[in-house]
Design an enzyme around this catalytic site. Structure first.
Site, mmCIF file in Angstrom:
data_model
loop_
_atom_site.group_PDB
_atom_site.id
_atom_site.type_symbol
_atom_site.label_atom_id
_atom_site.label_comp_id
_atom_site.label_asym_id
_atom_site.label_seq_id
_atom_site.Cartn_x
_atom_site.Cartn_y
_atom_site.Cartn_z
ATOM 1 N N CYS A 36 53.229 48.223 40.003
ATOM 2 C CA CYS A 36 52.554 46.916 40.080
ATOM 3 C C CYS A 36 52.701 46.171 38.839
ATOM 4 O O CYS A 36 52.394 44.910 39.001
ATOM 5 C CB CYS A 36 51.218 47.269 40.521
ATOM 6 S SG CYS A 36 50.934 48.062 42.247
ATOM 7 N N HIS B 92 46.954 40.578 39.314
ATOM 8 C CA HIS B 92 47.801 41.224 40.579
ATOM 9 C C HIS B 92 46.747 41.343 41.355
ATOM 10 O O HIS B 92 45.478 41.652 41.446
ATOM 11 C CB HIS B 92 47.931 42.444 39.688
ATOM 12 C CG HIS B 92 48.335 43.817 40.740
ATOM 13 N ND1 HIS B 92 49.341 43.605 41.797
ATOM 14 C CD2 HIS B 92 47.948 45.174 41.108
ATOM 15 C CE1 HIS B 92 49.455 44.538 42.544
ATOM 16 N NE2 HIS B 92 48.489 45.521 41.971
ATOM 17 N N ASN C 82 48.200 44.498 48.840
ATOM 18 C CA ASN C 82 48.635 45.078 47.467
ATOM 19 C C ASN C 82 50.318 44.927 47.897
ATOM 20 O O ASN C 82 50.758 45.897 48.252
ATOM 21 C CB ASN C 82 48.468 46.313 46.937
ATOM 22 C CG ASN C 82 48.978 46.696 45.506
ATOM 23 O OD1 ASN C 82 49.856 45.928 45.086
ATOM 24 N ND2 ASN C 82 48.376 47.385 44.877
HETATM 25 N N1 COA Z 1 38.817 53.398 56.285
HETATM 26 C C1 COA Z 1 37.403 54.072 56.442
HETATM 27 N N2 COA Z 1 36.874 54.993 55.463
HETATM 28 C C2 COA Z 1 37.893 55.271 54.326
HETATM 29 C C3 COA Z 1 39.083 54.753 54.377
HETATM 30 C C4 COA Z 1 39.439 53.658 55.187
HETATM 31 N N3 COA Z 1 40.942 53.192 55.042
HETATM 32 N N4 COA Z 1 39.781 55.100 53.211
HETATM 33 C C5 COA Z 1 38.694 56.082 52.552
HETATM 34 N N5 COA Z 1 37.566 55.788 53.457
HETATM 35 C C6 COA Z 1 36.379 56.955 53.178
HETATM 36 C C7 COA Z 1 36.481 58.050 52.583
HETATM 37 O O1 COA Z 1 36.992 59.190 53.042
HETATM 38 C C8 COA Z 1 35.085 58.220 51.747
HETATM 39 O O2 COA Z 1 34.356 58.706 52.999
HETATM 40 P P1 COA Z 1 33.244 60.136 52.543
HETATM 41 O O3 COA Z 1 32.291 59.233 51.702
HETATM 42 O O4 COA Z 1 32.926 60.595 53.736
HETATM 43 O O5 COA Z 1 34.039 61.089 51.684
HETATM 44 C C9 COA Z 1 34.415 56.772 51.624
HETATM 45 O O6 COA Z 1 35.399 55.946 52.545
HETATM 46 C C10 COA Z 1 34.242 56.274 50.449
HETATM 47 O O7 COA Z 1 35.722 56.542 49.697
HETATM 48 P P2 COA Z 1 35.883 55.937 48.489
HETATM 49 O O8 COA Z 1 37.247 56.289 48.035
HETATM 50 O O9 COA Z 1 34.875 56.414 47.350
HETATM 51 O O10 COA Z 1 35.782 54.427 48.432
HETATM 52 P P3 COA Z 1 35.922 53.205 47.649
HETATM 53 O O11 COA Z 1 34.525 52.258 47.606
HETATM 54 O O12 COA Z 1 36.328 53.804 46.161
HETATM 55 O O13 COA Z 1 37.130 52.393 47.856
HETATM 56 C C11 COA Z 1 39.557 52.055 47.434
HETATM 57 C C12 COA Z 1 38.417 52.950 47.923
HETATM 58 C C13 COA Z 1 40.703 52.894 47.720
HETATM 59 C C14 COA Z 1 39.184 50.768 48.209
HETATM 60 C C15 COA Z 1 39.185 51.835 46.074
HETATM 61 O O14 COA Z 1 38.818 52.850 45.265
HETATM 62 C C16 COA Z 1 39.985 51.087 45.157
HETATM 63 O O15 COA Z 1 40.389 50.002 45.636
HETATM 64 N N6 COA Z 1 40.705 51.655 44.369
HETATM 65 C C17 COA Z 1 41.871 51.160 43.359
HETATM 66 C C18 COA Z 1 43.140 51.150 44.235
HETATM 67 C C19 COA Z 1 44.167 50.274 43.957
HETATM 68 O O16 COA Z 1 43.821 48.846 43.739
HETATM 69 N N7 COA Z 1 45.332 50.737 43.556
HETATM 70 C C20 COA Z 1 46.514 50.097 43.265
HETATM 71 C C21 COA Z 1 46.490 49.763 41.752
HETATM 72 S S1 COA Z 1 47.625 48.891 41.425
#
Ligand code: COA
Length: 322
Positions: free
Chosen positions: A113, A249, A279
């Protein structure tokens, strides 16, 4: 003193759109969850038979047109991509052929990215040293091809697209500074673990798809992007208030908001496009730049800060007077 200046921008998103509601039919997710956690409402996906070079060509031609340049004027082509069409030749060479430009240097950069920021920083060095005068720098991705469409933790986040700029030598600034970093110690947090170097079998059993520890990536991204903003401002003896536009980004609205808060910058000075296409990895920064240039928000002479963070981890910034 030679500076490099962006003289034209271009962007391209494939026609095919997948909304959050479409994804509800593929995985156990909801429009509400995706919007609240990421700010994304839809993403564009390349059609069957549409490749990274196709997206790159559209964006490149638009950037050339905006700069009033012909492909023959270009003496350097750099394509940032994590999803090249072939193992080799590079996507930059495939793009060069499309543009019917023969002989100039052309190569790919792989910094996930942060790829476009890396590519633009490299083009800046070529231009400042006099090794190039007119560079075409592209970020282009078909991330949809490396997503597991059964994995809700990743498939809702990414999309396909391309963005491009023409960078030319100039007596006036221009790009003021570039800062690039990486720390491979984090390689396992965001990865496609297989690869041809390990043999084709390594791409089986899910290892050919993006896997991510979202929570951990989120925390490191917020901290790291805050640090690079400070580093960039300090290196240029600038105050936070000197930045007219932040072009981050586009991974997640919450990461963008956290960086804007650190800059004490109102969100109406931050270019946000993540909702429209998710993204798009290396295409994200040039796509956002192109949108804000074309809709008239970004004007000549304004101070822009671009920053990105991605797999590796890699991260970087570019400060420029537009
Ligand atoms: N739909 C519904 N539920 C989802 C899901 C989806 N698409 N993806 C994950 N969940 C669930 C998980 O399984 C988890 O369930 P649980 O509590 O029963 O275990 C719950 O949602 C919370 O998951 P968590 O990973 O703690 O959520 P979060 O608030 O951290 O959000 C992201 C997840 C991926 C959106 C967040 O971590 C994020 O944006 N991370 C950075 C990712 C990124 O930008 N990557 C690229 C960098 S270049």
């Amino acid at each position: 003193m030679i500076y490099s200046r962006i003289t034209g921008t271009g962007g391209y998103l494939p026609d095919k759109v997948l909304t959050n509601h479409d994804l509800e039919k593929l995985v156990d997710t909801s429009d509400q969850w995706i919007r609240e956690r990421t700010g994304i409402s839809k993403r564009h996906v390349a059609e069957e038979g549409q490749y990274t070079v196709d997206l790159a060509e559209h964006a490149a031609r638009r950037a050339l047109e905006a700069a009033g340049r012909d492909p023959q004027d270009v003496d350097l082509i750099i394509v940032a991509t994590t999803t090249p069409d072939r193992i080799f030749p590079s996507t930059a060479c495939l793009l060069q052929k499309r543009l019917d430009r023969h002989g100039c240097a052309a190569f790919d950069i792989q910094a996930v990215c942060t790829g476009f920021v890396y590519a633009l920083a490299v083009a800046d060095k070529f231009i400042r040293t006099g090794a190039a005068k007119c560079a075409l720098v592209v970020g282009a991705e078909t991330l949809s091809r490396v997503l597991d469409w059964k994995d809700r933790t990743t498939c809702v986040l990414f999309g396909d697209g391309a963005g491009a700029v023409i960078v030319e030598s100039s007596d006036e600034p221009g790009i003021l500074s570039t800062h690039l970093h990486a720390d491979g110690a984090y390689e396992s947090l965001l990865t496609v673990a297989g690869g041809v170097g390990q043999g084709y079998d390594s791409l089986a059993n899910g290892n050919g798809y993006v896997t991510m520890k979202g929570n951990e990536v989120f925390k490191v991204a917020v901290n790291t992007l805050g640090r690079i903003v400070d580093e960039t401002l300090e290196a240029n003896n600038l105050e936070k208030s000197d930045i007219d536009w932040l072009i981050p980004h586009q991974a997640n609205i919450r990461i963008i908001q956290a960086t804007a808060k650190k800059l004490r910058m109102s969100m109406d000075r931050v270019v946000v496009t993540v909702g429209e296409h998710g993204n798009t990895s290396s295409a994200s920064v040039p796509l956002a730049l192109d949108v804000a240039v074309r809709d008239g928000r970004i004007k000549r002479g304004e101070m822009l800060l671009m920053e990105a963070f991605g797999g590796g981890f890699t991260w970087g910034s570019i400060l420029l007077k537009f």
